[in-house]
Design an enzyme around this catalytic site. Structure first.
Site, PDB file in Angstrom:
ATOM      1  N   CYS A 122      -1.461 -10.867 -10.948  1.00  0.00           N
ATOM      2  CA  CYS A 122       0.141 -10.837  -9.923  1.00  0.00           C
ATOM      3  C   CYS A 122       0.652  -9.382  -9.589  1.00  0.00           C
ATOM      4  O   CYS A 122      -0.956  -8.083  -9.471  1.00  0.00           O
ATOM      5  CB  CYS A 122       1.023 -11.073 -11.226  1.00  0.00           C
ATOM      6  SG  CYS A 122       0.882 -10.518 -12.607  1.00  0.00           S
ATOM      7  N   CYS A 123       1.564  -9.067  -8.675  1.00  0.00           N
ATOM      8  CA  CYS A 123       1.348  -8.112  -7.801  1.00  0.00           C
ATOM      9  C   CYS A 123       0.547  -7.577  -6.795  1.00  0.00           C
ATOM     10  O   CYS A 123       0.954  -8.207  -5.771  1.00  0.00           O
ATOM     11  CB  CYS A 123       1.718  -6.626  -9.245  1.00  0.00           C
ATOM     12  SG  CYS A 123       3.114  -5.688  -8.183  1.00  0.00           S
ATOM     13  N   ILE A 124       0.392  -6.595  -6.944  1.00  0.00           N
ATOM     14  CA  ILE A 124      -1.073  -5.568  -5.980  1.00  0.00           C
ATOM     15  C   ILE A 124      -2.101  -5.982  -6.177  1.00  0.00           C
ATOM     16  O   ILE A 124      -2.853  -6.399  -5.311  1.00  0.00           O
ATOM     17  CB  ILE A 124      -1.407  -4.129  -6.149  1.00  0.00           C
ATOM     18  CG1 ILE A 124      -2.165  -3.622  -5.018  1.00  0.00           C
ATOM     19  CG2 ILE A 124      -1.351  -3.406  -7.197  1.00  0.00           C
ATOM     20  CD1 ILE A 124      -0.784  -3.635  -3.027  1.00  0.00           C
TER      21      ILE A 124
ATOM     22  N   PRO B  85      -4.073  -8.837  -6.657  1.00  0.00           N
ATOM     23  CA  PRO B  85      -4.909 -10.297  -5.570  1.00  0.00           C
ATOM     24  C   PRO B  85      -5.519  -9.301  -3.962  1.00  0.00           C
ATOM     25  O   PRO B  85      -6.531 -10.368  -3.912  1.00  0.00           O
ATOM     26  CB  PRO B  85      -3.420 -10.777  -4.970  1.00  0.00           C
ATOM     27  CG  PRO B  85      -2.278 -10.984  -6.217  1.00  0.00           C
ATOM     28  CD  PRO B  85      -2.342  -9.452  -6.273  1.00  0.00           C
TER      29      PRO B  85
END
Length: 177
Positions: free
Chosen positions: A73-75, A77
């Site tokens: 999640c968030c950055i 990926p």
């Protein structure tokens, strides 16, 4: 030292990723935040020329090679985009210049590293069935915590489906999902 700080925060024993045996786990989760962009990778300072911590790289590649689901999640990926060619991930929007999605430019970086960004809303998760990677935007979006919670919940639910985790009774499973 990241391990010492992690142990302090977790108030418990923390092991190095070098000791990780993917065969002992059904799935892997990598939360986002500045730690993923600065400690687990160098995306914060090097963008698409980033490198990934060797232990993280080894773990992600091992889970992927063994068809075990990975939730990010968030950055986070961006790590999958760097390590898994053609992976489909989301960080939410790809439309720059909005107050709601201040980090939308990350979508272009994902595509530039060989991944494929998929636009989703913050309360959704994207499932790459082929690679068993599930992602959600989380704090890439400036919104209420309840919407971020919903997206992260969807990510966890989809990872559990992919891993076929069967540790809950049928009634508990239905209540959870």
């Amino acid at each position: 030292n990241v391990l010492k700080e992690s142990a302090r925060i977790a108030r418990g024993k923390i092991s190095s990723l070098d000791a990780l045996n993917e065969e002992q786990f059904d799935a892997m989760f990598i939360p986002g935040g500045f730690g993923a962009a600065k400690n687990l990778s160098t995306f914060a300072t090097e963008g698409t020329d980033m490198s990934v911590d060797p232990g993280v790289s080894k773990a992600v590649k091992a889970f992927h090679a063994n068809s075990k689901p990975i939730g990010m999640c968030c950055i986070a990926p961006v790590i999958a985009a760097k390590l898994i060619p053609g992976v489909e991930v989301t960080v939410g929007s790809d439309q720059e210049g909005t107050d709601k999605w201040p980090y939308a430019g990350t979508a272009g970086a994902i595509n530039a590293m060989g991944g494929r960004h998929v636009v989703t809303d913050v309360n959704q998760a994207h499932v790459d069935q082929k690679n068993k990677v599930v992602t959600t935007a989380a704090f890439m979006c400036e919104t209420g915590i309840h919407e971020i919670h919903d997206g992260v919940g969807e990510m966890v639910k989809e990872v559990m489906k992919l891993s076929k985790i069967d540790f809950l009774s049928r009634a508990e499973h239905n209540n959870y999902l």
